[in-house]
Design an enzyme around this catalytic site. Structure first.
Site, PDB file in Angstrom:
ATOM      1  N   ASP A 138      30.603  33.356  44.674  1.00  0.00           N
ATOM      2  CA  ASP A 138      32.030  33.560  44.411  1.00  0.00           C
ATOM      3  C   ASP A 138      32.222  33.913  42.942  1.00  0.00           C
ATOM      4  OD1 ASP A 138      34.651  33.790  45.204  1.00  0.00           O
ATOM      5  OD2 ASP A 138      35.113  31.667  44.919  1.00  0.00           O
ATOM      6  N   HIS A 145      44.128  35.102  36.965  1.00  0.00           N
ATOM      7  CA  HIS A 145      43.793  33.807  37.562  1.00  0.00           C
ATOM      8  C   HIS A 145      42.984  32.965  36.571  1.00  0.00           C
ATOM      9  CE1 HIS A 145      42.545  30.827  40.528  1.00  0.00           C
ATOM     10  NE2 HIS A 145      41.290  31.059  40.229  1.00  0.00           N
ATOM     11  N   GLU A 210      42.868  30.102  48.174  1.00  0.00           N
ATOM     12  CA  GLU A 210      42.621  31.145  47.174  1.00  0.00           C
ATOM     13  C   GLU A 210      42.548  32.483  47.893  1.00  0.00           C
ATOM     14  OE1 GLU A 210      39.265  30.144  44.647  1.00  0.00           O
ATOM     15  OE2 GLU A 210      40.581  28.917  43.378  1.00  0.00           O
ATOM     16  N   GLU A 212      41.393  35.992  48.245  1.00  0.00           N
ATOM     17  CA  GLU A 212      40.263  36.764  47.725  1.00  0.00           C
ATOM     18  C   GLU A 212      39.907  37.887  48.693  1.00  0.00           C
ATOM     19  OE1 GLU A 212      36.895  34.673  46.206  1.00  0.00           O
ATOM     20  OE2 GLU A 212      38.015  32.821  45.795  1.00  0.00           O
ATOM     21  N   ARG A 248      41.787  20.781  44.581  1.00  0.00           N
ATOM     22  CA  ARG A 248      41.961  20.817  43.123  1.00  0.00           C
ATOM     23  C   ARG A 248      41.718  19.482  42.446  1.00  0.00           C
ATOM     24  NH1 ARG A 248      41.188  26.015  42.539  1.00  0.00           N
ATOM     25  NH2 ARG A 248      42.837  27.310  43.460  1.00  0.00           N
ATOM     26  N   GLN A 251      38.055  19.072  42.333  1.00  0.00           N
ATOM     27  CA  GLN A 251      37.517  20.063  41.391  1.00  0.00           C
ATOM     28  C   GLN A 251      37.696  19.606  39.941  1.00  0.00           C
ATOM     29  OE1 GLN A 251      39.362  23.907  41.858  1.00  0.00           O
ATOM     30  NE2 GLN A 251      38.079  24.910  40.318  1.00  0.00           N
ATOM     31  N   LYS A 264      34.800  22.982  46.916  1.00  0.00           N
ATOM     32  CA  LYS A 264      34.840  24.349  47.437  1.00  0.00           C
ATOM     33  C   LYS A 264      34.030  24.539  48.714  1.00  0.00           C
ATOM     34  CE  LYS A 264      36.875  26.537  43.875  1.00  0.00           C
ATOM     35  NZ  LYS A 264      37.956  27.524  44.012  1.00  0.00           N
ATOM     36  N   THR A 268      35.425  27.933  54.076  1.00  0.00           N
ATOM     37  CA  THR A 268      35.812  29.244  53.527  1.00  0.00           C
ATOM     38  C   THR A 268      36.079  30.125  54.743  1.00  0.00           C
ATOM     39  OG1 THR A 268      34.260  28.909  51.699  1.00  0.00           O
ATOM     40  CG2 THR A 268      35.092  31.154  52.024  1.00  0.00           C
ATOM     41  N   GLU A 384      48.598  27.887  40.718  1.00  0.00           N
ATOM     42  CA  GLU A 384      49.293  28.768  39.781  1.00  0.00           C
ATOM     43  C   GLU A 384      50.770  28.897  40.144  1.00  0.00           C
ATOM     44  OE1 GLU A 384      46.814  32.492  38.975  1.00  0.00           O
ATOM     45  OE2 GLU A 384      45.746  31.503  40.593  1.00  0.00           O
TER      46      GLU A 384
HETATM   47 CA    CA Z   1      37.326  31.190  44.504  1.00  0.00          CA
END
Ligand code: CA
Length: 439
Positions: A138, A145, A210, A212, A248, A251, A264, A268, A384
């Protein structure tokens, strides 16, 4: 690098009527790949190509014997239960298959009757991951970001000095990648809440998404043999949508000094359809650097990358809460942005990943990192959008969210559209949060 050819002609129409509808994700100019079977059957999964609301079964096309040469070889490879073999064949084979299918699916094609027998409605299909993913890396290619997140984790020092010199990334976990429709339990982990005197273990309280794009690697490179910028895109099969679910609170406590780990790797989610770089040729953009930023080092630079190394893919995130589902309401819009804002290109990710001799393999996945745009309303993650949970987002039905709640489904959509080119859609990537396992 593939530029436009007859397969991109926006005037092309297919004998599959649903491919010609305005706003269709999968017109004849797209032809993305997935792995599927009919729902509720014990059929073997096999590769297919989207056309309108149908799937062209590649195993059936290959068995019909109507294609020839490298197009037939590519159809045979694509008819297997994963796309790894097709991915490993390289751009000439992919392009030969694309041209053959484009010609066979056009209005008036002589092969219409044969290929019509190879169609399966998407509505009756279930999907598997497009490939056996050996490795997942990743990246962190949105400077917006990186800056927004950096301000929250390190207010004095948001953007670290290496950021503008190389595509930053970390090695993720392939085993927990699932295909759209995936649901997963809210992760449990260790956190250190503000004001606590020692860490706690329990369900994540700050679960995030997220936005992506995933890059599927095509032919690999031998260990010790870096891929140059000039060849980098020949090692890329195509793109799909990716949601890198992120805990988060876990993390924030675990990430130093070695980066994300259990925050993480619990889930996914990927969209099923892989759109080839060739299909995206009309939507290439120049790669540019803001005034005053360092220019890429020579191993990350090429004229082709400067001229058309970036892609303009529109991206949208929607959220459907349990209450919306209970009341029959559609998912609510959360964010729209574009891949065009990324700071590093796909070719640069490949060149940087291999500069040390690291070997890539067909089916490997690169995540681009969260694709936040320049303004906060274009941010690709709740951390964010909500300023670290301090400013709740109000949804269309009046519910509010800081982070994700149990029952929330996150929907990512992607598409390219502009005058003079056919719309190229990515379909959608959906994942749902289940309650944490009771501890
Ligand atoms: Ca990511």
């Amino acid at each position: 690098m593939t530029l436009r050819n007859e397969t991109h002609d926006p005037a092309l129409r297919s004998w599959v009527a649903s491919a010609n509808s305005a706003g269709a994700d999968f017109p004849i100019q797209n032809l993305p790949f997935a792995v599927f079977r009919r729902q509720g059957t014990a059929e073997a999964f096999r590769g297919g190509v989207a056309i309108g609301l149908e799937i062209l079964d590649l195993a059936a096309v290959a068995a019909s014997g109507v294609l020839h040469g490298s197009a037939q070889a590519a159809a045979q490879a694509g008819g297997q239960d994963s796309l790894n073999s097709l991915m490993s064949l390289g751009p000439q084979a992919w392009s030969a298959l694309r041209l053959a299918l484009s010609q066979a699916l056009r209005e008036g094609a002589a092969l219409q009757a044969t290929l019509a027998a190879c169609l399966v409605p998407q509505a009756s299909a279930e999907f598997a991951l497009p490939a056996r993913i050996g490795d997942y890396t990743d990246f962190y290619t949105s400077i917006h970001h990186a800056t927004n997140i950096g301000k929250q984790f390190r207010p004095d020092n948001p953007l670290l000095p290496n950021y503008k010199w190389m595509p930053i990334g970390y090695h993720g976990r392939a085993s927990s990648i699932g295909v759209s429709g995936q649901s997963f339990r809210r992760p449990v982990g260790q956190t250190f809440p503000p004001g606590a005197t020692q860490p706690l273990v329990g369900p994540c309280k700050r679960l995030d998404m997220e936005l992506e794009i995933a890059v599927f690697i095509g032919p690999g490179n031998a260990a010790g043999e870096p891929v140059d910028m000039a060849d980098a895109e020949d090692h890329v099969f195509g793109l799909c949508l990716l949601n890198d679910w992120s805990a988060r609170d876990i993390q924030a406590w675990e990430y130093q000094p070695l980066g994300p780990f259990l925050s993480k790797n619990f889930a996914t989610t990927l969209s099923p359809w892989v759109v080839t770089l060739e299909a995206l040729a009309p939507y290439r953009l120049p790669f540019t650097r803001p005034e005053g930023d360092p220019q890429p080092l020579p191993y990350l630079d090429s004229a082709a990358n400067r001229n058309h190394g970036a892609f303009d893919v529109e991206l949208e995130v929607l959220l459907q809460t349990q209450r919306m589902r209970d009341q029959g309401q559609p998912a609510a819009h959360l964010v729209q942005t574009s891949y065009r804002h990324a700071y590093w290109t796909i070719a640069q990710m490949v060149a940087h990943h291999t500069v040390n001799g690291c070997n890539l393999q067909a089916g490997d996945v690169f995540g681009t990192g969260t694709l936040s745009g320049p303004t906060l309303d274009q941010a690709g993650a709740l951390i964010e959008l909500t300023m670290g949970g301090k400013q709740p987002q109000t949804l269309a039905n009046g519910e509010t969210r800081t982070y994700l709640e149990d029952g929330d489904a996150v929907v990512i959509r992607g598409w390219c559209d502009k005058p003079g080119a056919a719309r190229i859609g990515f379909g959608s990537c959906v994942g749902t949060v289940l309650p944490a396992r009771p501890c």
